[in-house]
Design an enzyme around this catalytic site. Sequence first.
Site, PDB file in Angstrom:
ATOM      1  N   LYS A  99       0.847  -1.191   0.000  1.00 29.57           N
ATOM      2  CA  LYS A  99       0.000   0.000   0.000  1.00 29.57           C
ATOM      3  C   LYS A  99       0.879   1.237   0.000  1.00 29.57           C
ATOM      4  O   LYS A  99       1.986   1.216   0.542  1.00 29.57           O
ATOM      5  CB  LYS A  99      -0.865   0.028   1.268  1.00 29.57           C
ATOM      6  CG  LYS A  99      -2.011   0.999   1.196  1.00 29.57           C
ATOM      7  CD  LYS A  99      -3.153   0.385   0.423  1.00 29.57           C
ATOM      8  CE  LYS A  99      -4.437   1.129   0.575  1.00 29.57           C
ATOM      9  NZ  LYS A  99      -5.572   0.235   0.303  1.00 29.57           N
TER      10      LYS A  99
HETATM   11  N1  GLU Z   1      -7.293   0.260  -3.004  1.00 27.97           N
HETATM   12  C1  GLU Z   1      -8.093  -0.902  -3.175  1.00 27.97           C
HETATM   13  C2  GLU Z   1      -8.109  -1.732  -1.918  1.00 27.97           C
HETATM   14  O1  GLU Z   1      -7.930  -1.239  -0.839  1.00 27.97           O
HETATM   15  C3  GLU Z   1      -7.703  -1.683  -4.419  1.00 27.97           C
HETATM   16  C4  GLU Z   1      -6.296  -2.164  -4.464  1.00 27.97           C
HETATM   17  C5  GLU Z   1      -5.871  -2.724  -5.814  1.00 27.97           C
HETATM   18  O2  GLU Z   1      -6.684  -2.760  -6.723  1.00 27.97           O
HETATM   19  O3  GLU Z   1      -4.710  -3.114  -5.905  1.00 27.97           O
HETATM   20  O4  GLU Z   1      -8.388  -2.896  -1.944  1.00 27.97           O
END
Ligand code: GLU
Length: 417
Positions: free
Chosen positions: A107
């Site tokens: 993240k």
């Molecule tokens: N930000 C989204 C989540 O928290 C999607 C992450 C992604 O598609 O890699 O799951």
Amino acid sequence: MQAQESVNLYTQQLKKLEKVGKILALSNEELEVLSKPERVIQVKIQIKSNNSIKTFLGWRSQHNSALGPYKGGVRFHPNVTQDEVIALSMIMTWKNSLLQLPYGGGKGGIAIDPKLLSKEELELVSRKYIDGLYKYLGEDFDIPAPDVNTDSQIMAWFVDEYVKLTGNINFSSFTGKTEILGGLKIREFSTGLGLVSIAKLASEKFLGNLSGKTVIIQGFGNLGSFAAKFFEENGSKVIGVSDSKGGVFNEKGLRYEELEKAKKATGSVINYSDANKISNEELIEKECDILVPAALENVITKANASKIKAKLIVEGANGPITAEADEILKQRQIIVIPDILANSGGVVGSYVEWANNKSGNLINEEEAKDLILKRMERAFYEIYNKYNSLGNEDFRTASMVVAVERVIKGMKERGLI
Ligand code: GLU
């Protein structure tokens, strides 16, 4: 929609993990391994604009790669901290494992208020973030995607910067892209669609038919707005919604189209005409069948968990309920469908996009939609069975048991533990 800053999301995640560790009889060493991210990169983002220099900090946390390359979004928000990003990358490890995606967890985030930036500044910031990070990204290493306040345009800038720096015209290193750059149309609403499909399954198991149920949604960003649309299409009655400026409530129901119009025309749902204004804090405590916290983390804590009147909570945001609040809700027999299942439509959509790009764009939108919904449904039943077999644990614990167990197994097979 104030995230309560005194609650540290990382500490909360560690508490949730510890509980699962006991059920899985993990050793302290194993827990220690899972608690720490494999790598955290900090980048300083410096831009020159209108003869002034602005400096921001950004991070990428790569929590665990036992099951594949790191995968997870990037958020732009003033409250982003290194600890928050680490916690969110840990949530991604569990989410990707739970959905059986060939990914680990990552993240990223920048501590910035994008609403205060011009479009040119936003582009510069996005590109500088990739300048600092590109050596640690790649389709087989770490694949960012949108999250809070980031979208397909920002992904397009990310891709372009990445291509320039690496010399590889490779678009599968990012997902959630615009359609012309290999993105899927469905990725934009796949999180909302997936959330409502899971709410439907959960409602059928615990409350009865989704049609006619009253719903409150906190947060009207990408997820919240599409969730409102799909709840309405399923015959549910959305009676309250909110965004960062406040909320609106009408027990007779709100109309999705009018909410969208108010948001587009005035910047906030509070200008929806046929409803009473209500604060975010009050909205979350209103009586309803299904509550969807779809804004930020730590909005249901030990301070308000005893006042929640919903029968079922479906987590749209990542980490909206603290570990202490989990216990209170469990005692009060309020079922919580956790983030790692409920909002996984986004990353499953990303997975389809990534696999599609790698294979030369072979999958069409219908096939993509099918795959996302089936994959989520399979995870729902896997958790539901685990929930029943554990007996006295909540739905989050059951889903984390499934997810953590797979990560541990992968690590053991690879000789990592
Ligand atoms: N930000 C989204 C989540 O928290 C999607 C992450 C992604 O598609 O890699 O799951």
